[in-house]
Scaffold this motif. Structure first.
Motif, PDB file in Angstrom:
ATOM      1  N   ILE A 192       0.836  -1.203   0.000  1.00  9.75           N
ATOM      2  CA  ILE A 192       0.000   0.000   0.000  1.00  9.75           C
ATOM      3  C   ILE A 192       0.870   1.252   0.000  1.00  9.75           C
ATOM      4  CG2 ILE A 192      -1.702   1.333   1.315  1.00  9.75           C
ATOM      5  CD1 ILE A 192      -2.863  -1.354   2.285  1.00  9.75           C
ATOM      6  N   ASN A 193       1.908   1.255   0.841  1.00 11.69           N
ATOM      7  CA  ASN A 193       2.779   2.422   0.972  1.00 11.69           C
ATOM      8  C   ASN A 193       3.512   2.743  -0.327  1.00 11.69           C
ATOM      9  OD1 ASN A 193       5.675   3.577   2.553  1.00 11.69           O
ATOM     10  ND2 ASN A 193       3.684   4.454   2.967  1.00 11.69           N
ATOM     11  N   ASN A 194       3.784   1.714  -1.144  1.00 10.00           N
ATOM     12  CA  ASN A 194       4.564   1.909  -2.371  1.00 10.00           C
ATOM     13  C   ASN A 194       3.707   2.009  -3.635  1.00 10.00           C
ATOM     14  OD1 ASN A 194       7.125   1.929  -1.148  1.00 10.00           O
ATOM     15  ND2 ASN A 194       7.121  -0.288  -1.007  1.00 10.00           N
ATOM     16  N   ILE A 195       2.393   2.204  -3.478  1.00  7.84           N
ATOM     17  CA  ILE A 195       1.533   2.405  -4.655  1.00  7.84           C
ATOM     18  C   ILE A 195       2.033   3.635  -5.417  1.00  7.84           C
ATOM     19  CG2 ILE A 195      -0.771   3.111  -5.405  1.00  7.84           C
ATOM     20  CD1 ILE A 195      -1.892   1.519  -3.048  1.00  7.84           C
ATOM     21  N   PRO A 196       2.309   3.474  -6.718  1.00  3.20           N
ATOM     22  CA  PRO A 196       2.753   4.649  -7.493  1.00  3.20           C
ATOM     23  C   PRO A 196       1.581   5.610  -7.703  1.00  3.20           C
ATOM     24  CG  PRO A 196       2.491   2.737  -8.932  1.00  3.20           C
ATOM     25  CD  PRO A 196       2.254   2.246  -7.534  1.00  3.20           C
TER      26      PRO A 196
END
Length: 322
Positions: free
Chosen positions: A147-151
């Motif tokens: 979730i944190n690394n969703i572009p």
């Protein structure tokens, strides 16, 4: 018109949806407008939003009241994030239909995919063996990281992200603490779910992770994710410390204080802490927060250390006997 009185605050909305017949009529109006004949019709929770089990799908009606000037945004925010997570390594519901109906207020809704068999994420966590428990912890880390690394581009982040709590105007002490914390600690901005509690993360019958309710996501430092995870999913000091693993106690406490202050539900967390400290009518100072977390974590450290000493003594006695 079904809504007969003004709904000014969130509490007014919650009072309205607690009156089963009124919110049921709103839900039935939506189903008639969508030309849906549900296989079932059952209210499945009483929270901020009104959620109904329709048998094959779920109807979610988002909170609508006068102080929520952008109530439609929760509905749109959830659609945006679910679309971004279609190919995630965990399951999220797909959107089947979205829209609004007009009564006294515009009532926004989503009809979502229903997962039929769901188990708590830490299913029977007190009887889990260590490998199963560690697997759950690793999976939770993976969910947060994905979730944190969703572009996400800056425009979407600015439009749809829920705003971070800002204490600059109403609590100088909290604002100074946050400035000091971020001056001393590196951080990356990314997407956070915002409400990873035990009611929003599950396992399906094949032990796939299922994550629900994305209307609270925000673009923020990852520490904003931790208060809900710690206090409404992991809950115990043992679970929290095993989740953070190699983080020192001082660093953990500093991080949790910053996370609580930044969270858009910070007032709720702070009031709960005040209540547990016996100060229900006042917000805790930073010193109070340090004291609370030290007591919270040190209680289990004391028990653990005492148990370790008893175990060592027992082993020593047994070795002497042999």
């Amino acid at each position: 018109m079904i809504i007969q009185k003004q709904l000014i605050t969130l509490d007014d909305w919650k009072d309205f949806i607690s009156e089963q017949s009124a919110i049921d009529e709103i839900a039935k109006s939506i189903l008639r407008e969508c030309d849906i004949l549900p296989r079932a019709f059952e209210r499945i929770n009483i929270g901020t939003n009104a959620v109904f089990d329709l048998g094959d799908t779920v109807l979610k009606i988002y909170a609508s009241y006068e102080e929520a000037q952008h109530a439609w945004m929760d509905c749109r925010r959830e659609i945006t994030m679910l679309n971004m997570l279609k190919n995630a390594p965990f399951r999220v519901p797909s959107i089947i239909r979205t829209g609004y109906i007009c009564d006294r207020y515009k009532m926004y809704y989503n009809i979502l995919e229903k997962f039929n068999v769901l188990h708590p994420f830490f299913h029977d966590k007190y009887t889990l063996d260590i490998s199963e428990y560690n697997t759950c912890i690793q999976e939770l880390h993976k969910v947060i990281q994905v979730i944190n690394n969703i572009p996400i581009n800056t425009y979407i982040a600015q439009i749809y992200s829920k705003p971070l709590r800002n204490f600059n105007k109403d609590n100088d002490e909290y604002a100074r603490y946050l400035k000091s914390y971020f001056r001393k600690n590196a951080f990356n901005l990314g997407v956070v779910h915002g409400d990873l509690s035990e009611t929003n993360i599950y396992l399906d019958h094949e032990r796939n992770t299922v994550v629900l309710d994305f209307e609270d996501w925000m673009y923020a430092p990852i520490i904003v994710e931790y208060p809900t995870i710690c206090f409404e999913l992991l809950k115990t000091p043992q679970n929290i410390q095993s989740f953070f693993n190699y983080t020192s106690l001082n660093k953990l406490i500093e991080m949790l204080i910053a996370g609580v202050l930044l969270h858009n539900e910070s007032n709720r967390f702070l009031k709960n802490i005040s209540l547990q400290m016996g100060k229900p009518d006042e917000f805790p100072t930073i010193s109070d927060l340090y004291s609370f977390f030290r007591i919270f974590f040190n209680a289990i450290l004391y028990i653990f250390n005492s148990f370790s000493k008893i175990k060592k003594t027992s082993l020593l006695i047994n070795s002497v006997k042999t």
